[in-house]
Structures are given as C-alpha cells and as structure tokens.
Design a protein around this motif. Sequence first.
Motif, PDB file in Angstrom:
ATOM      1  N   TYR A 106     -43.325  -8.969  29.975  1.00  0.00           N
ATOM      2  CA  TYR A 106     -42.447  -8.421  28.598  1.00  0.00           C
ATOM      3  C   TYR A 106     -41.283  -7.526  29.073  1.00  0.00           C
ATOM      4  N   ILE A 107     -40.111  -7.919  28.500  1.00  0.00           N
ATOM      5  CA  ILE A 107     -39.092  -7.060  28.811  1.00  0.00           C
ATOM      6  C   ILE A 107     -39.035  -6.049  27.737  1.00  0.00           C
ATOM      7  N   ASP A 108     -39.212  -4.770  28.479  1.00  0.00           N
ATOM      8  CA  ASP A 108     -39.029  -3.441  27.720  1.00  0.00           C
ATOM      9  C   ASP A 108     -37.797  -2.700  27.770  1.00  0.00           C
ATOM     10  N   SER A 109     -36.982  -3.044  26.754  1.00  0.00           N
ATOM     11  CA  SER A 109     -35.508  -2.706  27.180  1.00  0.00           C
ATOM     12  C   SER A 109     -34.741  -2.147  25.819  1.00  0.00           C
ATOM     13  N   ASP A 110     -33.594  -1.547  26.094  1.00  0.00           N
ATOM     14  CA  ASP A 110     -32.838  -1.094  24.686  1.00  0.00           C
ATOM     15  C   ASP A 110     -31.456  -2.154  25.300  1.00  0.00           C
ATOM     16  N   TRP A 111     -31.675  -3.276  24.788  1.00  0.00           N
ATOM     17  CA  TRP A 111     -30.571  -4.278  25.024  1.00  0.00           C
ATOM     18  C   TRP A 111     -28.970  -3.828  24.703  1.00  0.00           C
ATOM     19  N   GLU A 112     -29.179  -3.066  23.500  1.00  0.00           N
ATOM     20  CA  GLU A 112     -27.657  -2.549  22.950  1.00  0.00           C
ATOM     21  C   GLU A 112     -27.240  -1.573  23.848  1.00  0.00           C
ATOM     22  N   SER A 113     -27.718  -0.855  24.635  1.00  0.00           N
ATOM     23  CA  SER A 113     -27.346  -0.163  25.644  1.00  0.00           C
ATOM     24  C   SER A 113     -26.822  -0.493  26.770  1.00  0.00           C
ATOM     25  N   GLN A 114     -26.679  -1.803  26.948  1.00  0.00           N
ATOM     26  CA  GLN A 114     -26.366  -2.717  28.315  1.00  0.00           C
ATOM     27  C   GLN A 114     -25.093  -3.527  27.821  1.00  0.00           C
ATOM     28  N   PRO A 115     -23.921  -3.107  28.613  1.00  0.00           N
ATOM     29  CA  PRO A 115     -22.758  -3.865  28.154  1.00  0.00           C
ATOM     30  C   PRO A 115     -23.035  -5.436  28.042  1.00  0.00           C
ATOM     31  N   MET A 116     -23.713  -5.888  29.138  1.00  0.00           N
ATOM     32  CA  MET A 116     -23.668  -7.352  29.120  1.00  0.00           C
ATOM     33  C   MET A 116     -24.273  -7.972  27.747  1.00  0.00           C
ATOM     34  N   TRP A 117     -25.382  -7.312  27.238  1.00  0.00           N
ATOM     35  CA  TRP A 117     -26.132  -7.592  26.162  1.00  0.00           C
ATOM     36  C   TRP A 117     -25.665  -6.944  24.964  1.00  0.00           C
ATOM     37  N   HIS A 118     -24.810  -6.032  24.824  1.00  0.00           N
ATOM     38  CA  HIS A 118     -24.321  -5.547  23.562  1.00  0.00           C
ATOM     39  C   HIS A 118     -23.968  -6.378  22.540  1.00  0.00           C
ATOM     40  N   ASN A 119     -24.515  -6.324  21.275  1.00  0.00           N
ATOM     41  CA  ASN A 119     -24.047  -7.308  20.270  1.00  0.00           C
ATOM     42  C   ASN A 119     -24.566  -8.644  20.436  1.00  0.00           C
ATOM     43  N   VAL A 120     -25.332  -8.840  21.227  1.00  0.00           N
ATOM     44  CA  VAL A 120     -26.124 -10.388  21.343  1.00  0.00           C
ATOM     45  C   VAL A 120     -26.962 -10.510  20.540  1.00  0.00           C
ATOM     46  N   GLY A 121     -27.789  -9.677  20.050  1.00  0.00           N
ATOM     47  CA  GLY A 121     -28.854  -9.595  19.061  1.00  0.00           C
ATOM     48  C   GLY A 121     -30.355  -9.234  19.610  1.00  0.00           C
ATOM     49  N   PHE A 122     -30.480  -8.874  20.934  1.00  0.00           N
ATOM     50  CA  PHE A 122     -31.775  -8.588  21.283  1.00  0.00           C
ATOM     51  C   PHE A 122     -32.261  -7.311  20.677  1.00  0.00           C
ATOM     52  N   GLY A 123     -31.555  -6.381  20.705  1.00  0.00           N
ATOM     53  CA  GLY A 123     -31.798  -5.048  20.046  1.00  0.00           C
ATOM     54  C   GLY A 123     -32.696  -4.212  20.722  1.00  0.00           C
ATOM     55  N   GLU A 124     -33.479  -3.271  20.200  1.00  0.00           N
ATOM     56  CA  GLU A 124     -34.362  -2.290  20.833  1.00  0.00           C
ATOM     57  C   GLU A 124     -35.703  -3.248  21.086  1.00  0.00           C
ATOM     58  N   THR A 125     -36.227  -3.222  22.155  1.00  0.00           N
ATOM     59  CA  THR A 125     -37.521  -3.722  22.365  1.00  0.00           C
ATOM     60  C   THR A 125     -38.481  -2.979  23.251  1.00  0.00           C
ATOM     61  N   ARG A 126     -37.884  -1.627  23.390  1.00  0.00           N
ATOM     62  CA  ARG A 126     -38.960  -0.792  24.297  1.00  0.00           C
ATOM     63  C   ARG A 126     -39.977  -0.464  23.534  1.00  0.00           C
ATOM     64  N   ILE A 127     -41.360  -0.838  23.929  1.00  0.00           N
ATOM     65  CA  ILE A 127     -42.435  -0.511  23.039  1.00  0.00           C
ATOM     66  C   ILE A 127     -42.697   1.037  22.576  1.00  0.00           C
ATOM     67  N   ALA A 128     -42.218   1.825  23.400  1.00  0.00           N
ATOM     68  CA  ALA A 128     -42.344   3.304  22.880  1.00  0.00           C
ATOM     69  C   ALA A 128     -41.464   3.652  21.982  1.00  0.00           C
ATOM     70  N   SER A 129     -40.625   2.722  21.513  1.00  0.00           N
ATOM     71  CA  SER A 129     -39.497   3.082  20.425  1.00  0.00           C
ATOM     72  C   SER A 129     -40.221   2.966  19.167  1.00  0.00           C
ATOM     73  N   ASN A 130     -41.466   2.332  19.154  1.00  0.00           N
ATOM     74  CA  ASN A 130     -42.190   2.216  17.652  1.00  0.00           C
ATOM     75  C   ASN A 130     -43.522   2.377  17.627  1.00  0.00           C
ATOM     76  N   ASP A 131     -44.045   3.510  17.098  1.00  0.00           N
ATOM     77  CA  ASP A 131     -45.332   3.957  16.941  1.00  0.00           C
ATOM     78  C   ASP A 131     -46.267   2.735  16.350  1.00  0.00           C
ATOM     79  N   LEU A 132     -46.024   1.940  15.564  1.00  0.00           N
ATOM     80  CA  LEU A 132     -47.006   0.813  15.389  1.00  0.00           C
ATOM     81  C   LEU A 132     -47.399  -0.068  16.307  1.00  0.00           C
ATOM     82  N   VAL A 133     -46.171  -0.497  17.327  1.00  0.00           N
ATOM     83  CA  VAL A 133     -46.446  -1.083  18.589  1.00  0.00           C
ATOM     84  C   VAL A 133     -47.119  -0.557  19.640  1.00  0.00           C
ATOM     85  N   MET A 134     -46.750   0.590  19.666  1.00  0.00           N
ATOM     86  CA  MET A 134     -47.240   1.409  20.745  1.00  0.00           C
ATOM     87  C   MET A 134     -48.764   1.689  20.568  1.00  0.00           C
TER      88      MET A 134
END
Length: 106
Positions: free
Chosen positions: A78-106
Amino acid sequence: WGGKMTDVENVLNFAKLHNKPIMIAESTPFGGIELKQASKNVQSFITDKHHDYDNTWDRWYAKVIDIINKYDISMWCYIDSDWESQPMWHNVGFGETRIASNDLVM
C-alpha cells in the motif's frame, strides 16, 4: 489508472489455476481516502449513482480486503502518501492516502 474488475479477476483466476503466488503491488485509492483533494473529473470517474462512495472504508479498502481473502493473496503493498505534496504528482488526482490522515481507516 486501472481497469475493469473482470480483467483483474481474469488475471487472478489464471494465477490460481497455475498455482502462482499473487501480490497486489503499489496500490493506493485514486482520489485520496476522502476524495477531498480530488478534482471534479476524478470524483466523477470514481463515483456513480449506484454506490455510496461517502463511506471511505467501503469505497476502496473493503473491496481490496475482499479480493485478498477471495484469492488468497499473500502480499499487499500500500502506498501511504500525501501525493499532492509531491510536485511530480500534484494535481494528478491521487490525493491524500496516508492511513493516519483518516480516523475511520486508521
């Protein structure tokens, strides 16, 4: 950014038929965990009127775990990443996928 579920199942069934190990590699929920950073185009690609995609868990994680159980998948990456913070992936559409960013998923 993917394919049809029937295509995925065809590959998984082929692997099982030939006793090959199965791995899910480099997976992440396109659009982010909560779709907050996803553009309207990404949201319309991901959602449809037949599903409740407001439920973060059901939209992606539960489906992956169901596939893992159904096909006895031995490894899941699983790629646990804030995609938007990375210039290469900014505005591509992956968004925030860090598990710790969401209480329901965590």
